[in-house]
Design a protein around this motif. Structure first.
Motif, PDB file in Angstrom:
ATOM      1  N   ILE A 141     -15.593  52.687 -60.857  1.00  0.00           N
ATOM      2  CA  ILE A 141     -16.131  51.359 -60.560  1.00  0.00           C
ATOM      3  C   ILE A 141     -15.195  50.309 -61.141  1.00  0.00           C
ATOM      4  O   ILE A 141     -14.770  50.407 -62.296  1.00  0.00           O
ATOM      5  N   ASP A 142     -14.847  49.319 -60.334  1.00  0.00           N
ATOM      6  CA  ASP A 142     -14.001  48.221 -60.798  1.00  0.00           C
ATOM      7  C   ASP A 142     -14.345  46.969 -59.997  1.00  0.00           C
ATOM      8  O   ASP A 142     -14.476  47.041 -58.768  1.00  0.00           O
ATOM      9  N   LYS A 143     -14.508  45.862 -60.703  1.00  0.00           N
ATOM     10  CA  LYS A 143     -14.811  44.561 -60.077  1.00  0.00           C
ATOM     11  C   LYS A 143     -16.042  44.630 -59.177  1.00  0.00           C
ATOM     12  O   LYS A 143     -16.113  43.961 -58.140  1.00  0.00           O
ATOM     13  N   GLY A 144     -16.998  45.491 -59.548  1.00  0.00           N
ATOM     14  CA  GLY A 144     -18.232  45.587 -58.775  1.00  0.00           C
ATOM     15  C   GLY A 144     -18.168  46.521 -57.583  1.00  0.00           C
ATOM     16  O   GLY A 144     -19.158  46.695 -56.873  1.00  0.00           O
ATOM     17  N   TYR A 145     -17.009  47.138 -57.346  1.00  0.00           N
ATOM     18  CA  TYR A 145     -16.848  48.085 -56.239  1.00  0.00           C
ATOM     19  C   TYR A 145     -16.813  49.511 -56.795  1.00  0.00           C
ATOM     20  O   TYR A 145     -16.191  49.774 -57.822  1.00  0.00           O
ATOM     21  N   GLU A 146     -17.481  50.432 -56.096  1.00  0.00           N
ATOM     22  CA  GLU A 146     -17.446  51.839 -56.485  1.00  0.00           C
ATOM     23  C   GLU A 146     -16.705  52.633 -55.415  1.00  0.00           C
ATOM     24  O   GLU A 146     -16.967  52.486 -54.221  1.00  0.00           O
ATOM     25  N   PHE A 147     -15.777  53.487 -55.866  1.00  0.00           N
ATOM     26  CA  PHE A 147     -14.958  54.268 -54.950  1.00  0.00           C
ATOM     27  C   PHE A 147     -15.036  55.755 -55.281  1.00  0.00           C
ATOM     28  O   PHE A 147     -14.946  56.135 -56.445  1.00  0.00           O
ATOM     29  N   ASP A 148     -15.180  56.570 -54.248  1.00  0.00           N
ATOM     30  CA  ASP A 148     -15.072  58.021 -54.403  1.00  0.00           C
ATOM     31  C   ASP A 148     -13.600  58.391 -54.284  1.00  0.00           C
ATOM     32  O   ASP A 148     -12.891  57.869 -53.422  1.00  0.00           O
ATOM     33  N   VAL A 149     -13.154  59.314 -55.112  1.00  0.00           N
ATOM     34  CA  VAL A 149     -11.733  59.665 -55.081  1.00  0.00           C
ATOM     35  C   VAL A 149     -11.434  60.873 -54.195  1.00  0.00           C
ATOM     36  O   VAL A 149     -10.301  61.061 -53.765  1.00  0.00           O
ATOM     37  N   GLY A 150     -12.436  61.698 -53.907  1.00  0.00           N
ATOM     38  CA  GLY A 150     -12.141  62.911 -53.160  1.00  0.00           C
ATOM     39  C   GLY A 150     -13.160  63.309 -52.104  1.00  0.00           C
ATOM     40  O   GLY A 150     -12.863  64.108 -51.223  1.00  0.00           O
ATOM     41  N   ILE A 151     -14.360  62.767 -52.176  1.00  0.00           N
ATOM     42  CA  ILE A 151     -15.403  63.143 -51.220  1.00  0.00           C
ATOM     43  C   ILE A 151     -15.529  62.050 -50.161  1.00  0.00           C
ATOM     44  O   ILE A 151     -15.909  60.919 -50.461  1.00  0.00           O
ATOM     45  N   HIS A 152     -15.197  62.397 -48.927  1.00  0.00           N
ATOM     46  CA  HIS A 152     -15.266  61.434 -47.830  1.00  0.00           C
ATOM     47  C   HIS A 152     -16.279  61.856 -46.767  1.00  0.00           C
ATOM     48  O   HIS A 152     -16.945  61.021 -46.184  1.00  0.00           O
ATOM     49  N   TYR A 153     -16.360  63.146 -46.528  1.00  0.00           N
ATOM     50  CA  TYR A 153     -17.381  63.687 -45.632  1.00  0.00           C
ATOM     51  C   TYR A 153     -17.413  65.201 -45.793  1.00  0.00           C
ATOM     52  O   TYR A 153     -16.418  65.819 -46.137  1.00  0.00           O
ATOM     53  N   ILE A 154     -18.576  65.791 -45.596  1.00  0.00           N
ATOM     54  CA  ILE A 154     -18.798  67.224 -45.782  1.00  0.00           C
ATOM     55  C   ILE A 154     -19.491  67.769 -44.534  1.00  0.00           C
ATOM     56  O   ILE A 154     -20.373  67.122 -43.969  1.00  0.00           O
ATOM     57  N   GLY A 155     -19.108  68.956 -44.111  1.00  0.00           N
ATOM     58  CA  GLY A 155     -19.730  69.580 -42.958  1.00  0.00           C
ATOM     59  C   GLY A 155     -20.888  70.492 -43.332  1.00  0.00           C
ATOM     60  O   GLY A 155     -21.092  70.822 -44.496  1.00  0.00           O
ATOM     61  N   GLU A 156     -21.677  70.855 -42.336  1.00  0.00           N
ATOM     62  CA  GLU A 156     -22.757  71.843 -42.434  1.00  0.00           C
ATOM     63  C   GLU A 156     -23.872  71.457 -43.404  1.00  0.00           C
ATOM     64  O   GLU A 156     -24.481  72.318 -44.035  1.00  0.00           O
ATOM     65  N   LEU A 599     -11.425  83.087 -62.888  1.00  0.00           N
ATOM     66  CA  LEU A 599     -10.967  81.895 -62.183  1.00  0.00           C
ATOM     67  C   LEU A 599     -12.015  81.420 -61.191  1.00  0.00           C
ATOM     68  O   LEU A 599     -12.768  82.218 -60.631  1.00  0.00           O
ATOM     69  N   THR A 600     -12.033  80.127 -60.950  1.00  0.00           N
ATOM     70  CA  THR A 600     -12.848  79.544 -59.898  1.00  0.00           C
ATOM     71  C   THR A 600     -12.131  78.314 -59.373  1.00  0.00           C
ATOM     72  O   THR A 600     -11.079  77.944 -59.866  1.00  0.00           O
ATOM     73  N   GLY A 601     -12.676  77.687 -58.327  1.00  0.00           N
ATOM     74  CA  GLY A 601     -12.040  76.498 -57.777  1.00  0.00           C
ATOM     75  C   GLY A 601     -11.282  76.769 -56.493  1.00  0.00           C
ATOM     76  O   GLY A 601     -11.304  77.873 -55.951  1.00  0.00           O
ATOM     77  N   GLN A 602     -10.571  75.750 -56.011  1.00  0.00           N
ATOM     78  CA  GLN A 602      -9.993  75.822 -54.671  1.00  0.00           C
ATOM     79  C   GLN A 602      -8.801  76.761 -54.549  1.00  0.00           C
ATOM     80  O   GLN A 602      -8.411  77.105 -53.428  1.00  0.00           O
ATOM     81  N   ASP A 603      -8.237  77.223 -55.651  1.00  0.00           N
ATOM     82  CA  ASP A 603      -7.177  78.232 -55.558  1.00  0.00           C
ATOM     83  C   ASP A 603      -7.727  79.618 -55.226  1.00  0.00           C
ATOM     84  O   ASP A 603      -6.967  80.515 -54.849  1.00  0.00           O
ATOM     85  N   ILE A 604      -9.030  79.804 -55.352  1.00  0.00           N
ATOM     86  CA  ILE A 604      -9.624  81.128 -55.145  1.00  0.00           C
ATOM     87  C   ILE A 604     -10.026  81.353 -53.685  1.00  0.00           C
ATOM     88  O   ILE A 604      -9.780  82.421 -53.124  1.00  0.00           O
ATOM     89  N   LEU A 605     -10.622  80.372 -53.048  1.00  0.00           N
ATOM     90  CA  LEU A 605     -10.966  80.503 -51.621  1.00  0.00           C
ATOM     91  C   LEU A 605     -10.084  79.561 -50.802  1.00  0.00           C
ATOM     92  O   LEU A 605      -9.018  79.930 -50.358  1.00  0.00           O
ATOM     93  N   THR A 606     -10.575  78.353 -50.582  1.00  0.00           N
ATOM     94  CA  THR A 606      -9.799  77.329 -49.884  1.00  0.00           C
ATOM     95  C   THR A 606     -10.056  76.001 -50.576  1.00  0.00           C
ATOM     96  O   THR A 606     -10.912  75.898 -51.456  1.00  0.00           O
ATOM     97  N   CYS A 607      -9.315  74.989 -50.140  1.00  0.00           N
ATOM     98  CA  CYS A 607      -9.502  73.673 -50.730  1.00  0.00           C
ATOM     99  C   CYS A 607     -10.776  73.021 -50.199  1.00  0.00           C
ATOM    100  O   CYS A 607     -11.468  73.559 -49.345  1.00  0.00           O
ATOM    101  N   GLY A 608     -11.045  71.838 -50.723  1.00  0.00           N
ATOM    102  CA  GLY A 608     -12.183  71.071 -50.250  1.00  0.00           C
ATOM    103  C   GLY A 608     -13.472  71.421 -50.971  1.00  0.00           C
ATOM    104  O   GLY A 608     -13.557  72.401 -51.720  1.00  0.00           O
TER     105      GLY A 608
END
Length: 648
Positions: A141-156, A599-608
């Motif tokens: 959050i900056d100057k009253g605006y909130e921004f997502d850094v990585g989530i833009h849309y998700i399927g299913e 291990l876990t995370g996107q290196d184990i299956l796929t990204c996203g």
């Protein structure tokens, strides 16, 4: 027999399998071919049944035994109260006693693993180097605006999918999803009047296919039919990849050596064929090729370097039931998972750097962390790294252990994924005034997206400062979130996010410099590229040009600082054909060859989001020693069991 001894014996077995001669010639003799097929089928069936029995006879509590959804609580708009959950700063006195596991990194893979283990009664500590939890799911959050850094849309998430069931269970029903438009993506090719063509991507593969036939001449219809047929043919590739990661590695190597996957048509040729090769063989129409592969930026590997199975996975993921956005923004994800972890006595603590992984007698048994000038050792019987292959094996693990692991060889041989430039824009106009739908736009300068992107990546930093950006992802997050206007001070404001892929080498000279103090040369490079991105968006959306109130530009070294990505990568390991070779797929698994390390995370299956989400399921399964995927499927079926209507 100790686990270390077992691993040594297993390594010897794997080496023996690697040196075996190729046995495929046996299958050229018809009688032998039939006999071997029958023997292999019976043996495989026996092994699968045994593995299933072993996995379901485990003692740990079923983390998904019952539906844990609760009525949705009112959304919390007080940032101080939200920070009390997602921004709990580390101190030694906050570390729980008698930990069962430590998770390094609070991305969705690590958080899912921790939540599932917590629901099984385990006490888990999650450690995050940033000032809030969430990894790529955090917001600022900056100057009253909130921004997502990585989530833009998700399927299913618009249907009762197993993905949705999993999210609901690890958040106790508190994470809600807002559907995007049925035409959730727009593909824009070219700029300027008379040159710009816009195509819509529609929910439902058949609907999208039919809409393309309306746009393109009849001579392209066979190519369109064939493309969607190939996309559907790859549906089982995800199941196959998951199986390769959970079956014993020696068994997978033996199966691959004998060619069993190909004999039984489990590994179709199209799975491992380059995306561009598949698409180019179908049509010479470059606009159509661009539309087929338009979302390759979602995994960052150009079609000439990726396997078709990865592209098909993305097409199905979004088109199946459309796209969604988390109501309240991306920070709602971590905000609603953390209470589940805390309910079992665990904690999620931030602003702490994991300096190294602790080992004793060859077994991982904890981590060393630094907060300011103070160093602390935290002990637990297992450590789960969601920090990526590079950080884990080239930085955190003691060399006497990492040198013995095949994961170190992988980290040195597989390239990192592409980095990114991000432009966050605050607009002094309301969502209604923008008059835009809940959609994303993928904007390309030309209809050869592969070639133009590769040319761009190969530019020098000086050349990049004045070049057109060939690929842009454009999103107006505030239009997707029905909670946006309910936050104090946000009425009359809206947000724009622009993303493109970038070469980390352009910014490498400043990777060790302090944030906000990297110097004039850095600022000039970053701003030239960022403002070029914004200028191109203004050509497509001219109504925003006079309403720009705030601009923040993030570079690849920004990613390195905030996401601890050593090469500024946003998708972990590059999603290249080398990474998705069946042998490599099997090696990139939750259980490592170092006792006590997982291990876990996107290196184990796929990204996203979804790839990392389900990596958390696989890792929890291995760590708990029970078939968590089976538990999830069982609960999903129970929740969504059709209600029989009473006969009159």
């Amino acid at each position: 027999m100790s686990k270390t001894t077992k691993l040594i014996l297993l390594d010897s077995l794997l080496q023996e399998i690697d040196t075996m001669p190729d046995l495929m010639w046996l299958f050229t003799v018809p009688v032998l071919k039939l006999a071997i097929k029958i023997a292999v089928a019976l043996t495989s069936t026996f092994l699968i049944v045994q593995i299933f029995r072993w996995s379901t006879q485990s003692k740990p509590r079923n983390p998904l035994e019952k539906d844990s959804r609760k009525p949705r609580k009112p959304y919390e708009h007080d940032q101080k109260k939200r920070d009390a959950v997602i921004a709990q700063s580390f101190s030694k006195d906050k570390v729980p006693d008698h930990l069962d596991a430590i998770v390094i990194g609070s991305g969705i893979g690590g958080m899912t693993t921790a939540a599932l283990m917590s629901k099984s009664g385990k006490r888990v500590l999650v450690l995050e180097q940033h000032d809030q939890a969430g990894g790529c799911c955090h917001s600022f959050i900056d100057k009253g605006y909130e921004f997502d850094v990585g989530i833009h849309y998700i399927g299913e998430m618009n249907s009762p999918s197993i993905n949705r069931t999993l999210c609901e269970q690890i958040t106790e029903g508190q994470l809600e999803w807002e559907p995007l438009e049925k035409d959730y993506d727009l593909v824009s090719i070219g700029y300027g009047e008379g040159e710009n063509r816009i195509y819509t991507v529609k929910t439902g593969l058949d609907v999208w296919k039919d809409s393309l036939k309306e746009k393109f001449p009849s001579e392209d219809h066979a190519a369109i039919d064939k493309y969607f047929s190939l996309v559907n043919s790859c549906e089982k590739s995800s199941f196959l990849h998951g199986a390769l990661k959970l079956l014993p590695l020696w068994l997978v190597k033996l199966v691959l050596k004998l060619g069993i996957l190909k004999i039984f048509n489990l590994m179709k040729e199209v799975f491992v064929t380059r995306t561009s090769e598949v698409v180019n063989s179908l049509t010479s129409n470059k606009d159509l090729r661009t539309i087929f592969t338009y979302c390759w930026g979602d995994y960052g590997t150009p079609p000439s370097k990726s396997n078709f199975a990865m592209q098909a996975l993305l097409n199905r993921h979004f088109a199946k039931s459309g796209a969604s956005y988390p109501i309240g923004g991306a920070s709602e994800i971590a905000y609603n998972i953390i209470p589940v972890i805390e309910a079992a006595g665990g904690k999620v603590l931030v602003r702490v750097n994991v300096e190294g992984i602790v080992q004793k007698n060859g077994k991982v048994c904890g981590v060393t962390v630094r907060k300011g000038s103070e160093t602390t050792e935290i002990i637990a019987p297992m450590v789960i790294s969601s920090a990526g292959i590079y950080n884990t094996f080239l930085k955190l693990l003691p060399k006497e252990l990492s040198s013995k692991s095949y994961f170190t060889d992988i980290a040195k041989s597989l390239k990192p994924g592409v980095s990114s430039m991000n432009v966050f824009v605050g607009l002094n106009m309301s969502n209604d005034e923008i008059n835009l739908k809940k959609q994303n736009m993928w904007a390309f300068t030309e209809n050869d997206t592969d070639e133009s992107a590769v040319r761009y990546f190969n530019l020098s930093s000086e050349e990049a400062m004045s070049a057109e950006v060939p690929l842009l992802f454009i999103s107006f997050p505030s239009t997707k979130d029905p909670e946006w206007d309910n936050h104090p001070g946000r009425k009359g404001k809206s947000t724009l996010a622009i993303v493109t892929l970038a070469n980390y080498e352009w910014f490498k000279n400043w990777e060790e410099k302090t944030v906000k103090r990297r110097g004039d040369d850095y600022d000039e490079l970053k701003n030239c590229i960022g403002h070029q991105m914004l200028e191109q968006v203004c050509k497509l959306c001219p109504e925003i040009k006079d309403n720009i109130d705030y601009v923040e530009i993030a570079s690849p070294v920004t990613n390195k600082h905030y996401l601890a990505a050593p090469n500024g990568e946003i998708y972990g390991l590059d999603h290249s054909s080398e990474r998705f070779d069946p042998g490599m797929v099997a090696k990139l698994r939750p259980e490592t060859d170092i006792p006590g390390l997982y291990l876990t995370g996107q290196d184990i299956l796929t990204c996203g989001f979804t790839g990392a989400l389900f990596s958390g399921v696989l890792t929890a399964q291995v760590c708990l020693g029970r078939n968590v995927m089976y538990d999830l499927i069982s609960l999903h079926k129970k929740i969504n069991k059709p209600v029989k209507s009473k006969s009159v």
